[in-house]
Each structure stands twice: as C-alpha cells, then as structure tokens.
Design a protein around this motif. Structure first.
Motif, PDB file in Angstrom:
ATOM      1  N   ILE A   1       0.968  -1.234   0.105  1.00 38.38           N
ATOM      2  CA  ILE A   1      -0.088  -0.066  -0.080  1.00 38.38           C
ATOM      3  C   ILE A   1       0.722   1.195   0.108  1.00 38.38           C
ATOM      4  O   ILE A   1       2.015   1.146   0.596  1.00 38.38           O
ATOM      5  CB  ILE A   1      -0.936   0.016   1.271  1.00 38.38           C
ATOM      6  N   THR A   2       0.340   2.292  -0.739  1.00 42.31           N
ATOM      7  CA  THR A   2       0.951   3.643  -0.927  1.00 42.31           C
ATOM      8  C   THR A   2      -0.144   4.769  -0.336  1.00 42.31           C
ATOM      9  O   THR A   2      -1.202   4.355  -0.941  1.00 42.31           O
ATOM     10  CB  THR A   2       1.550   3.719  -2.061  1.00 42.31           C
ATOM     11  N   PHE A   3       0.223   5.550   0.614  1.00 38.50           N
ATOM     12  CA  PHE A   3      -0.752   6.466   0.524  1.00 38.50           C
ATOM     13  C   PHE A   3      -0.088   7.883   0.911  1.00 38.50           C
ATOM     14  O   PHE A   3       0.993   8.211   1.566  1.00 38.50           O
ATOM     15  CB  PHE A   3      -1.710   6.125   2.059  1.00 38.50           C
TER      16      PHE A   3
ATOM     17  N   ARG B   1      -0.719  15.782  -2.729  1.00 40.35           N
ATOM     18  CA  ARG B   1      -0.611  14.760  -3.823  1.00 40.35           C
ATOM     19  C   ARG B   1      -0.216  15.680  -5.155  1.00 40.35           C
ATOM     20  O   ARG B   1      -0.289  16.885  -5.056  1.00 40.35           O
ATOM     21  CB  ARG B   1      -1.996  14.176  -4.142  1.00 40.35           C
ATOM     22  N   ASN B   2       0.111  14.660  -6.202  1.00 43.14           N
ATOM     23  CA  ASN B   2       0.132  15.384  -7.458  1.00 43.14           C
ATOM     24  C   ASN B   2       1.727  16.057  -7.408  1.00 43.14           C
ATOM     25  O   ASN B   2       1.830  17.069  -7.983  1.00 43.14           O
ATOM     26  CB  ASN B   2      -0.710  15.950  -8.322  1.00 43.14           C
ATOM     27  N   ARG B   3       2.597  15.568  -6.506  1.00 44.77           N
ATOM     28  CA  ARG B   3       3.671  16.584  -6.413  1.00 44.77           C
ATOM     29  C   ARG B   3       5.074  15.362  -6.470  1.00 44.77           C
ATOM     30  O   ARG B   3       6.172  15.758  -6.034  1.00 44.77           O
ATOM     31  CB  ARG B   3       4.037  17.479  -5.270  1.00 44.77           C
ATOM     32  N   GLY B   4       4.655  14.418  -6.892  1.00 41.33           N
ATOM     33  CA  GLY B   4       5.782  13.192  -7.038  1.00 41.33           C
ATOM     34  C   GLY B   4       6.326  12.525  -5.682  1.00 41.33           C
ATOM     35  O   GLY B   4       7.212  12.056  -5.718  1.00 41.33           O
ATOM     36  N   ILE B   5       5.468  12.716  -4.642  1.00 39.75           N
ATOM     37  CA  ILE B   5       5.698  12.110  -3.463  1.00 39.75           C
ATOM     38  C   ILE B   5       5.682  10.571  -3.481  1.00 39.75           C
ATOM     39  O   ILE B   5       6.510   9.787  -3.101  1.00 39.75           O
ATOM     40  CB  ILE B   5       5.003  12.416  -2.306  1.00 39.75           C
TER      41      ILE B   5
ATOM     42  N   TRP C   1      -9.303   1.300 -11.315  1.00 42.67           N
ATOM     43  CA  TRP C   1     -10.148   2.675 -11.112  1.00 42.67           C
ATOM     44  C   TRP C   1      -8.752   3.729 -10.447  1.00 42.67           C
ATOM     45  O   TRP C   1      -9.028   4.745 -10.363  1.00 42.67           O
ATOM     46  CB  TRP C   1     -11.041   2.395 -10.289  1.00 42.67           C
ATOM     47  N   ASN C   2      -7.706   2.759  -9.952  1.00 44.06           N
ATOM     48  CA  ASN C   2      -6.782   3.938  -9.186  1.00 44.06           C
ATOM     49  C   ASN C   2      -5.909   4.387 -10.472  1.00 44.06           C
ATOM     50  O   ASN C   2      -4.610   4.071 -10.237  1.00 44.06           O
ATOM     51  CB  ASN C   2      -6.002   2.782  -8.275  1.00 44.06           C
ATOM     52  N   LEU C   3      -6.315   5.245 -10.967  1.00 39.62           N
ATOM     53  CA  LEU C   3      -5.448   5.778 -12.112  1.00 39.62           C
ATOM     54  C   LEU C   3      -3.974   6.547 -11.688  1.00 39.62           C
ATOM     55  O   LEU C   3      -3.008   6.452 -12.454  1.00 39.62           O
ATOM     56  CB  LEU C   3      -6.033   6.581 -12.990  1.00 39.62           C
TER      57      LEU C   3
HETATM   58  C1  LIG Z   1      -1.957   6.890  -5.354  1.00 44.22           C
HETATM   59  C2  LIG Z   1      -1.196   7.793  -4.458  1.00 44.22           C
HETATM   60  C3  LIG Z   1      -0.738   7.185  -3.579  1.00 44.22           C
HETATM   61  C4  LIG Z   1      -0.451   8.755  -5.549  1.00 44.22           C
HETATM   62  O1  LIG Z   1       0.347   9.896  -4.503  1.00 44.22           O
HETATM   63  P1  LIG Z   1       0.888  11.086  -5.093  1.00 44.22           P
HETATM   64  O2  LIG Z   1       1.868  11.490  -4.307  1.00 44.22           O
HETATM   65  O3  LIG Z   1      -0.281  12.136  -5.644  1.00 44.22           O
HETATM   66  O4  LIG Z   1       1.698  10.377  -6.592  1.00 44.22           O
HETATM   67  P2  LIG Z   1       2.518  11.500  -7.613  1.00 44.22           P
HETATM   68  O5  LIG Z   1       2.481  12.931  -7.400  1.00 44.22           O
HETATM   69  O6  LIG Z   1       3.932  10.587  -7.540  1.00 44.22           O
HETATM   70  O7  LIG Z   1       2.044  10.979  -9.223  1.00 44.22           O
HETATM   71  C5  LIG Z   1       0.769  10.841  -9.407  1.00 44.22           C
HETATM   72  C6  LIG Z   1       0.577  10.877 -10.759  1.00 44.22           C
HETATM   73  O8  LIG Z   1      -0.683  10.499 -11.035  1.00 44.22           O
HETATM   74  C7  LIG Z   1      -1.520  11.463 -11.855  1.00 44.22           C
HETATM   75  N1  LIG Z   1      -2.781  11.661 -11.670  1.00 44.22           N
HETATM   76  C8  LIG Z   1      -3.343  12.241 -10.691  1.00 44.22           C
HETATM   77  N2  LIG Z   1      -4.844  12.209 -11.040  1.00 44.22           N
HETATM   78  C9  LIG Z   1      -4.908  11.347 -11.945  1.00 44.22           C
HETATM   79  C10 LIG Z   1      -6.103  10.892 -12.394  1.00 44.22           C
HETATM   80  N3  LIG Z   1      -7.241  10.852 -12.173  1.00 44.22           N
HETATM   81  N4  LIG Z   1      -6.067  10.272 -13.793  1.00 44.22           N
HETATM   82  C11 LIG Z   1      -4.673   9.926 -14.458  1.00 44.22           C
HETATM   83  N5  LIG Z   1      -3.529  10.225 -13.783  1.00 44.22           N
HETATM   84  C12 LIG Z   1      -3.726  11.180 -12.419  1.00 44.22           C
HETATM   85  C13 LIG Z   1      -0.553  13.110 -11.678  1.00 44.22           C
HETATM   86  O9  LIG Z   1      -0.587  13.705 -12.652  1.00 44.22           O
HETATM   87  C14 LIG Z   1       0.744  12.351 -11.437  1.00 44.22           C
HETATM   88  O10 LIG Z   1       1.272  11.917 -12.880  1.00 44.22           O
HETATM   89  P3  LIG Z   1       2.700  12.914 -13.232  1.00 44.22           P
HETATM   90  O11 LIG Z   1       3.772  12.793 -12.157  1.00 44.22           O
HETATM   91  O12 LIG Z   1       2.878  12.283 -14.583  1.00 44.22           O
HETATM   92  O13 LIG Z   1       2.184  14.282 -13.469  1.00 44.22           O
HETATM   93  C15 LIG Z   1      -2.326   8.979  -3.859  1.00 44.22           C
HETATM   94  O14 LIG Z   1      -3.297   9.722  -4.648  1.00 44.22           O
HETATM   95  C16 LIG Z   1      -3.126   8.208  -2.713  1.00 44.22           C
HETATM   96  O15 LIG Z   1      -2.804   8.222  -1.558  1.00 44.22           O
HETATM   97  N6  LIG Z   1      -4.250   7.869  -2.908  1.00 44.22           N
HETATM   98  C17 LIG Z   1      -5.233   6.956  -2.129  1.00 44.22           C
HETATM   99  C18 LIG Z   1      -4.714   5.840  -1.663  1.00 44.22           C
HETATM  100  C19 LIG Z   1      -4.359   4.818  -2.734  1.00 44.22           C
HETATM  101  O16 LIG Z   1      -5.284   4.753  -3.449  1.00 44.22           O
HETATM  102  N7  LIG Z   1      -3.121   4.060  -2.479  1.00 44.22           N
HETATM  103  C20 LIG Z   1      -2.851   3.200  -3.544  1.00 44.22           C
HETATM  104  C21 LIG Z   1      -3.380   1.912  -3.592  1.00 44.22           C
HETATM  105  S1  LIG Z   1      -2.315   0.968  -2.544  1.00 44.22           S
END
Ligand SMILES: CC(C)(COP(=O)(O)OP(=O)(O)OC[C@H]1O[C@@H](n2cnc3c(N)ncnc32)[C@H](O)[C@@H]1OP(=O)(O)O)[C@@H](O)C(=O)NCCC(=O)NCCS
Length: 171
Positions: free
Chosen positions: A103-105, A111-115, A142-144
């Motif tokens: 899992i990643t959260f 979000r969307n800053r590369g973390i 669904w987890n795009l």
């Molecule tokens: C999934 C998750 C961990 C991503 O974390 P994050 O730090 O925002 O991820 P990043 O910033 O490294 O990258 C996200 C990428 O998804 C893209 N993105 C965001 N929303 C999107 C969407 N609806 N559709 C397509 N791409 C999307 C972003 O543009 C980014 O891509 P880019 O770097 O090419 O611009 C976070 O959204 C989260 O915690 N979600 C809820 C829990 C979850 O679903 N965990 C994963 C399952 S275990």
C-alpha cells in the motif's frame, strides 16, 4: 517538488502520525465505497504492520518534520493466500524472489507533487540492494494515479481483469 522532502525508513516514533494517515485513508475509502462496511485496520497497523521485527517494511515521506505519506511492502512467497495470512521471513537457506508493494498513501493536500513516485524509487532501491529478483504491485484499474506512478517507473503491466499486476525485474 519539495526541496525539504525526505524519504526514509519508518521509525517507531512515527507511529501516531502514520495512524493519523491511516484514518485519512480509511475516511477516503469509506467515501469511495459507501455501500461497504469498513472495519478499521488501525489495530493491525499498531500490533502487526508497524511492529519492528515483523515482515513489513515501511518507508515514509516527511516534510518539515510532518509525515505526509507512506509506502509499505513485504517479501512475497508468490502464494497470495500464504502472504495474506502469515509473516514469512527470509532464512539463510531460503530467500523470497519477490518483494510485494502492499500500500501507498499520500495525504490529499500533498498529492500530485511526485511524493508517491519518490517513495517507490526508494523501495525499488531497497529491494534491489536486498537482492530480490523482482518487485510487484497489484493495482485496481480505477486507481489511475497509482497506475500512472508505477507504470512510469518501467514496471511491466499485466492485465488481470479488474486489476493490473505491475512487475519490475531487478536483475
Ligand atoms: C495513489 C497516490 C499514492 C499517489 O500519490 P501522489 O504523491 O499524488 O503521486 P505522484 O504525485 O507521485 O504521481 C501521481 C501521478 O498521477 C497523475 N494523476 C493524478 N490524478 C490522476 C487521474 N485522475 N488520472 C490519471 N492520472 C492522474 C498525476 O498527474 C501524477 O502523474 P505525473 O507525475 O505524470 O503528473 C495517492 O493518490 C493516494 O494516496 N491515493 C489514495 C490511496 C491509494 O489509492 N493508494 C494506492 C493503492 S495501494
């Protein structure tokens, strides 16, 4: 990108902050699946996942002393039913070939800053150093955002119907 972002291994003193993120994750899941009765996993985090010496390996993302995200994984036997129920440890004569990303959260405002990407880069480096042959995740279709992160790190995607298996060969 944050200049002050630190990606590091979990420490016991991070517990309360991680549990806060787990509450955030569970609230998000409850919103996404309103028909589902969600039993909190807080006790599992406290008593199993985050207990030192067990099979789980957790990395955290920290900004100015605040934990804003985490990634947890473990050595995988390849048999999901065994992995789900038991803690299997490498031994001198047997070492699992795969490392599974559980899992990643990342907290919403961060979000969307590369973390997530940085957390994945760290765990890939860890798995490679530990000698695993591959690292993999199973991600719902669904987890795009998560699919985007993992596939951008050159994981190979296999369609499993409602989800993908994403695999990165490490050697
Ligand atoms: C999934 C998750 C961990 C991503 O974390 P994050 O730090 O925002 O991820 P990043 O910033 O490294 O990258 C996200 C990428 O998804 C893209 N993105 C965001 N929303 C999107 C969407 N609806 N559709 C397509 N791409 C999307 C972003 O543009 C980014 O891509 P880019 O770097 O090419 O611009 C976070 O959204 C989260 O915690 N979600 C809820 C829990 C979850 O679903 N965990 C994963 C399952 S275990």
């Amino acid at each position: 990108m944050f200049s002050e972002l630190i990606i590091r291994e979990y420490k016991p003193e991070d517990l309360d902050q991680i549990l806060e993120l787990v509450r955030e994750l569970e609230a998000e899941l409850a919103e996404r699946f309103p028909e589902v009765q969600l039993i909190s996993s807080i006790d599992h985090y406290k008593n199993r996942y985050l207990v030192s010496g067990n099979k789980y390996k957790t990395f955290v993302a920290e900004i100015d002393g605040k934990i804003v995200g985490y990634l947890m994984g473990y050595p995988s036997t390849g048999a999901l039913e065994v992995d789900n129920m038991y803690d299997i440890f490498p031994s001198p004569s047997w070492k699992p070939k795969e490392f599974f990303l559980q899992i990643t959260f990342v907290s919403k405002p961060y979000r969307n800053r590369g973390i997530s990407r940085r957390l994945h880069e760290k765990v890939i480096e860890y798995a490679r150093d530990q000698g695993y042959e591959e690292i993999y995740a199973c991600i719902a279709k669904w987890n795009l955002p998560e699919i985007k992160v993992v596939s951008s790190l050159k994981f190979e995607m296999k369609d499993l119907g409602h989800r993908y298996r994403l695999t990165l060969k490490l050697r």
